[in-house]
Design a protein around this motif. Structure first.
Motif, PDB file in Angstrom:
ATOM      1  N   PHE A   1     -29.675  -6.570   5.817  1.00  0.00           N
ATOM      2  CA  PHE A   1     -30.435  -6.943   7.351  1.00  0.00           C
ATOM      3  C   PHE A   1     -28.836  -7.077   8.493  1.00  0.00           C
ATOM      4  O   PHE A   1     -27.725  -7.812   7.878  1.00  0.00           O
ATOM      5  CB  PHE A   1     -31.349  -8.380   7.381  1.00  0.00           C
ATOM      6  N   LEU A   2     -28.605  -6.531   9.067  1.00  0.00           N
ATOM      7  CA  LEU A   2     -27.378  -6.967  10.329  1.00  0.00           C
ATOM      8  C   LEU A   2     -27.576  -6.855  11.378  1.00  0.00           C
ATOM      9  O   LEU A   2     -28.834  -6.565  12.591  1.00  0.00           O
ATOM     10  CB  LEU A   2     -27.380  -4.998  10.190  1.00  0.00           C
ATOM     11  N   CYS A   3     -27.281  -7.881  11.709  1.00  0.00           N
ATOM     12  CA  CYS A   3     -27.562  -8.512  13.246  1.00  0.00           C
ATOM     13  C   CYS A   3     -27.416  -7.879  14.331  1.00  0.00           C
ATOM     14  O   CYS A   3     -25.684  -7.888  14.354  1.00  0.00           O
ATOM     15  CB  CYS A   3     -27.456 -10.174  13.204  1.00  0.00           C
ATOM     16  N   ILE A   4     -27.237  -6.931  15.328  1.00  0.00           N
ATOM     17  CA  ILE A   4     -26.828  -6.181  16.609  1.00  0.00           C
ATOM     18  C   ILE A   4     -27.054  -6.576  17.328  1.00  0.00           C
ATOM     19  O   ILE A   4     -26.623  -5.527  18.371  1.00  0.00           O
ATOM     20  CB  ILE A   4     -26.827  -5.327  16.142  1.00  0.00           C
ATOM     21  N   GLY A   5     -27.309  -7.583  18.328  1.00  0.00           N
ATOM     22  CA  GLY A   5     -27.285  -8.012  19.732  1.00  0.00           C
ATOM     23  C   GLY A   5     -28.478  -6.761  20.078  1.00  0.00           C
ATOM     24  O   GLY A   5     -29.011  -6.087  19.864  1.00  0.00           O
ATOM     25  N   ALA A   6     -27.399  -5.860  21.025  1.00  0.00           N
ATOM     26  CA  ALA A   6     -27.953  -5.489  22.437  1.00  0.00           C
ATOM     27  C   ALA A   6     -27.880  -3.453  21.971  1.00  0.00           C
ATOM     28  O   ALA A   6     -27.787  -2.419  22.178  1.00  0.00           O
ATOM     29  CB  ALA A   6     -27.453  -5.114  23.466  1.00  0.00           C
ATOM     30  N   GLY A   7     -27.314  -3.893  20.418  1.00  0.00           N
ATOM     31  CA  GLY A   7     -26.871  -1.841  19.751  1.00  0.00           C
ATOM     32  C   GLY A   7     -27.256  -1.219  19.984  1.00  0.00           C
ATOM     33  O   GLY A   7     -27.415  -0.283  19.972  1.00  0.00           O
TER      34      GLY A   7
ATOM     35  N   THR B   1     -21.901 -11.396  12.998  1.00  0.00           N
ATOM     36  CA  THR B   1     -21.282 -11.326  14.154  1.00  0.00           C
ATOM     37  C   THR B   1     -20.559 -12.920  14.714  1.00  0.00           C
ATOM     38  O   THR B   1     -21.403 -12.656  15.034  1.00  0.00           O
ATOM     39  CB  THR B   1     -21.085 -10.108  14.360  1.00  0.00           C
ATOM     40  N   LEU B   2     -20.052 -12.871  14.230  1.00  0.00           N
ATOM     41  CA  LEU B   2     -19.462 -14.705  15.219  1.00  0.00           C
ATOM     42  C   LEU B   2     -18.545 -14.813  16.412  1.00  0.00           C
ATOM     43  O   LEU B   2     -17.989 -13.437  16.644  1.00  0.00           O
ATOM     44  CB  LEU B   2     -18.182 -15.456  14.238  1.00  0.00           C
ATOM     45  N   ASN B   3     -19.365 -14.866  17.701  1.00  0.00           N
ATOM     46  CA  ASN B   3     -18.104 -15.433  18.456  1.00  0.00           C
ATOM     47  C   ASN B   3     -18.624 -16.454  19.219  1.00  0.00           C
ATOM     48  O   ASN B   3     -18.997 -17.188  18.385  1.00  0.00           O
ATOM     49  CB  ASN B   3     -18.954 -13.938  19.679  1.00  0.00           C
ATOM     50  N   LEU B   4     -18.314 -16.418  20.294  1.00  0.00           N
ATOM     51  CA  LEU B   4     -18.192 -17.804  20.870  1.00  0.00           C
ATOM     52  C   LEU B   4     -19.517 -18.047  21.517  1.00  0.00           C
ATOM     53  O   LEU B   4     -19.761 -19.373  20.939  1.00  0.00           O
ATOM     54  CB  LEU B   4     -17.131 -17.624  21.950  1.00  0.00           C
ATOM     55  N   ASP B   5     -20.228 -17.440  21.558  1.00  0.00           N
ATOM     56  CA  ASP B   5     -21.645 -18.246  22.227  1.00  0.00           C
ATOM     57  C   ASP B   5     -22.190 -18.828  21.118  1.00  0.00           C
ATOM     58  O   ASP B   5     -23.133 -19.789  20.415  1.00  0.00           O
ATOM     59  CB  ASP B   5     -22.365 -17.642  22.741  1.00  0.00           C
ATOM     60  N   HIS B   6     -22.008 -17.817  19.760  1.00  0.00           N
ATOM     61  CA  HIS B   6     -22.724 -18.019  18.735  1.00  0.00           C
ATOM     62  C   HIS B   6     -22.308 -19.777  17.989  1.00  0.00           C
ATOM     63  O   HIS B   6     -22.753 -20.552  17.847  1.00  0.00           O
ATOM     64  CB  HIS B   6     -22.556 -17.473  17.582  1.00  0.00           C
ATOM     65  N   VAL B   7     -20.591 -19.579  18.234  1.00  0.00           N
ATOM     66  CA  VAL B   7     -20.285 -20.507  18.083  1.00  0.00           C
ATOM     67  C   VAL B   7     -20.126 -22.212  18.381  1.00  0.00           C
ATOM     68  O   VAL B   7     -20.888 -23.461  18.821  1.00  0.00           O
ATOM     69  CB  VAL B   7     -18.591 -21.271  18.450  1.00  0.00           C
ATOM     70  N   VAL B   8     -21.143 -21.670  20.041  1.00  0.00           N
ATOM     71  CA  VAL B   8     -21.678 -22.623  20.985  1.00  0.00           C
ATOM     72  C   VAL B   8     -22.789 -22.874  20.413  1.00  0.00           C
ATOM     73  O   VAL B   8     -23.481 -24.140  20.672  1.00  0.00           O
ATOM     74  CB  VAL B   8     -21.814 -22.498  22.566  1.00  0.00           C
ATOM     75  N   GLN B   9     -24.013 -22.403  19.851  1.00  0.00           N
ATOM     76  CA  GLN B   9     -25.442 -22.674  19.501  1.00  0.00           C
ATOM     77  C   GLN B   9     -25.198 -23.075  17.906  1.00  0.00           C
ATOM     78  O   GLN B   9     -26.407 -24.145  18.242  1.00  0.00           O
ATOM     79  CB  GLN B   9     -26.213 -21.329  19.518  1.00  0.00           C
ATOM     80  N   LEU B  10     -24.230 -22.714  17.559  1.00  0.00           N
ATOM     81  CA  LEU B  10     -24.323 -23.305  16.276  1.00  0.00           C
ATOM     82  C   LEU B  10     -23.957 -25.226  15.672  1.00  0.00           C
ATOM     83  O   LEU B  10     -24.722 -25.423  15.327  1.00  0.00           O
ATOM     84  CB  LEU B  10     -22.946 -22.966  15.370  1.00  0.00           C
ATOM     85  N   ARG B  11     -23.652 -25.715  17.118  1.00  0.00           N
ATOM     86  CA  ARG B  11     -23.055 -26.872  16.693  1.00  0.00           C
ATOM     87  C   ARG B  11     -24.652 -27.743  16.887  1.00  0.00           C
ATOM     88  O   ARG B  11     -25.014 -28.756  17.476  1.00  0.00           O
ATOM     89  CB  ARG B  11     -22.796 -27.365  18.300  1.00  0.00           C
TER      90      ARG B  11
ATOM     91  N   THR C   1     -18.083 -10.277  10.192  1.00  0.00           N
ATOM     92  CA  THR C   1     -17.560 -10.570  11.103  1.00  0.00           C
ATOM     93  C   THR C   1     -16.842 -11.668  12.086  1.00  0.00           C
ATOM     94  O   THR C   1     -17.837 -12.352  12.650  1.00  0.00           O
ATOM     95  CB  THR C   1     -17.337  -9.182  11.825  1.00  0.00           C
ATOM     96  N   ALA C   2     -15.539 -11.192  12.757  1.00  0.00           N
ATOM     97  CA  ALA C   2     -15.472 -11.770  14.024  1.00  0.00           C
ATOM     98  C   ALA C   2     -16.131 -10.978  15.217  1.00  0.00           C
ATOM     99  O   ALA C   2     -15.357  -9.153  15.284  1.00  0.00           O
ATOM    100  CB  ALA C   2     -13.913 -12.026  14.323  1.00  0.00           C
ATOM    101  N   ASP C   3     -16.502 -11.212  16.401  1.00  0.00           N
ATOM    102  CA  ASP C   3     -16.626 -10.044  16.705  1.00  0.00           C
ATOM    103  C   ASP C   3     -15.889 -10.733  17.767  1.00  0.00           C
ATOM    104  O   ASP C   3     -15.679 -10.326  19.065  1.00  0.00           O
ATOM    105  CB  ASP C   3     -18.510 -10.593  17.410  1.00  0.00           C
ATOM    106  N   GLY C   4     -15.884 -12.417  18.250  1.00  0.00           N
ATOM    107  CA  GLY C   4     -15.618 -12.858  19.984  1.00  0.00           C
ATOM    108  C   GLY C   4     -13.779 -12.479  19.756  1.00  0.00           C
ATOM    109  O   GLY C   4     -13.267 -12.261  18.694  1.00  0.00           O
ATOM    110  N   PHE C   5     -13.381 -12.214  21.045  1.00  0.00           N
ATOM    111  CA  PHE C   5     -11.524 -11.629  21.149  1.00  0.00           C
ATOM    112  C   PHE C   5     -11.025 -13.127  20.372  1.00  0.00           C
ATOM    113  O   PHE C   5      -9.540 -12.933  19.726  1.00  0.00           O
ATOM    114  CB  PHE C   5     -11.314 -11.274  22.323  1.00  0.00           C
ATOM    115  N   PRO C   6     -11.320 -14.038  21.757  1.00  0.00           N
ATOM    116  CA  PRO C   6     -10.202 -15.279  20.834  1.00  0.00           C
ATOM    117  C   PRO C   6     -10.548 -15.712  19.636  1.00  0.00           C
ATOM    118  O   PRO C   6      -9.642 -16.879  18.866  1.00  0.00           O
ATOM    119  CB  PRO C   6     -11.483 -16.523  21.945  1.00  0.00           C
ATOM    120  N   ILE C   7     -11.717 -14.979  19.233  1.00  0.00           N
ATOM    121  CA  ILE C   7     -11.769 -15.854  17.351  1.00  0.00           C
ATOM    122  C   ILE C   7     -10.340 -14.853  16.467  1.00  0.00           C
ATOM    123  O   ILE C   7      -9.900 -15.012  15.874  1.00  0.00           O
ATOM    124  CB  ILE C   7     -13.102 -15.346  16.802  1.00  0.00           C
ATOM    125  N   VAL C   8     -10.573 -13.522  17.604  1.00  0.00           N
ATOM    126  CA  VAL C   8      -9.401 -12.579  16.559  1.00  0.00           C
ATOM    127  C   VAL C   8      -7.690 -12.710  17.076  1.00  0.00           C
ATOM    128  O   VAL C   8      -7.152 -13.188  16.121  1.00  0.00           O
ATOM    129  CB  VAL C   8      -9.899 -11.274  16.957  1.00  0.00           C
TER     130      VAL C   8
END
Length: 265
Positions: free
Chosen positions: A195-201, A46-56, A72-79
């Motif tokens: 495998f579903l990556c769910i963070g603090a879910g 589930t992609l968010n901005l923090d992931h985008v930073v770490q992907l680099r 999927t899109a997690d972050g609102f800016p991505i939406v």
């Protein structure tokens, strides 16, 4: 009843080299359950901005995203970017996927494995979900130590535990990038598990962590609520996320122009 993926799923949004190919919650549920029933090996990110930073910064993290079957899109800016491109993607977080997937897993007798967090959280999560979804099957659970390494002997033990459990779905709650890297490694060593990556879910379900109010989530300010709760840890992270937004817009500009050109034609 599950719905089939919508027509919008044919028009993926590319964010900094990552293709978001699941545009909504119903699409995610349908896709995951269908793959699990077929006995596929797959991962969900589930992609968010923090992931985008770490992907680099991390090649293993980027490789994990490239190998994910569903993103999927997690972050609102991505939406927001998706709306500019015209793909109509809706925010779909790992935490939001858990209960709908549990409901479908219960209906279809798909066993689930829980990995991550701690033993108290896992026990409370199993208790809560078992009460809500009578007859749901938990094949097993494992809480690794706080310094979990996806390539360590402890990870080997976790993989073997999942293999013996014969789980069809595994919720991985290790935080990024550990959970995504571990899930990618499992794709090479296990068969028939998603495998579903769910963070603090799991912590949200167990009540060991409090999630932002629903209205805050809907207006795209969950990140601000979290930062106010823990500014020392999260303020630097979100500052890096804000810096990356203009670059993402510039890199997405060709997709936006192409979409507007198609619309005008």
């Amino acid at each position: 009843m599950l719905t089939t993926p919508s027509a919008h799923s044919r028009h993926n949004l590319n964010v900094d080299g990552v293709s978001i190919n699941v545009p909504s919650m119903p699409d995610a549920i349908a896709s995951v359950i269908d793959a699990a029933q077929r006995g596929e090996n797959f991962s969900v990110c589930t992609l968010n901005l923090d992931h985008v930073v770490q992907l680099r910064k991390r090649s293993d993290f980027r490789n994990a995203y490239q190998r994910a079957k569903f993103v999927t899109a997690d972050g609102f800016p991505i939406v927001i970017l998706s709306r500019l491109v015209g793909t109509h993607i809706k925010r779909t977080t790992g935490a939001d996927l858990i209960e709908p997937l549990c409901a479908e897993a219960q209906r279809r007798n798909l066993p689930i494995f829980l990995l991550g967090s701690n033993n108290v959280t896992l026990a409370e999560t199993v208790k809560a979900l078992s009460q809500r979804y009578k007859g749901i099957r938990f094949a097993g659970f494992f809480a690794p130590g706080p310094d979990f390494d996806p390539y360590s002997p402890e990870a080997d033990f976790a993989i073997e535990s999942i293999r013996r459990s014969r789980a069809r779905l595994c919720f991985v709650a290790l935080g990024a990038p550990k959970q995504e890297v571990f899930a990618a490694r499992c794709l090479d060593q296990l068969e028939g598990t998603g495998f579903l990556c769910i963070g603090a879910g799991l912590d949200f379900i167990a009540g060991t962590q409090t999630r932002a109010p629903t209205i805050t989530q809907k207006v795209g300010l969950e990140w601000a609520w979290r930062m106010l709760k823990n500014p020392r840890r999260l303020a630097p992270r979100y500052a890096k996320c804000m810096v990356v937004v203009p670059r993402l817009f510039v890199r997405t500009l060709p997709q936006i122009i192409s979409a507007r050109t198609r619309t005008a034609a």
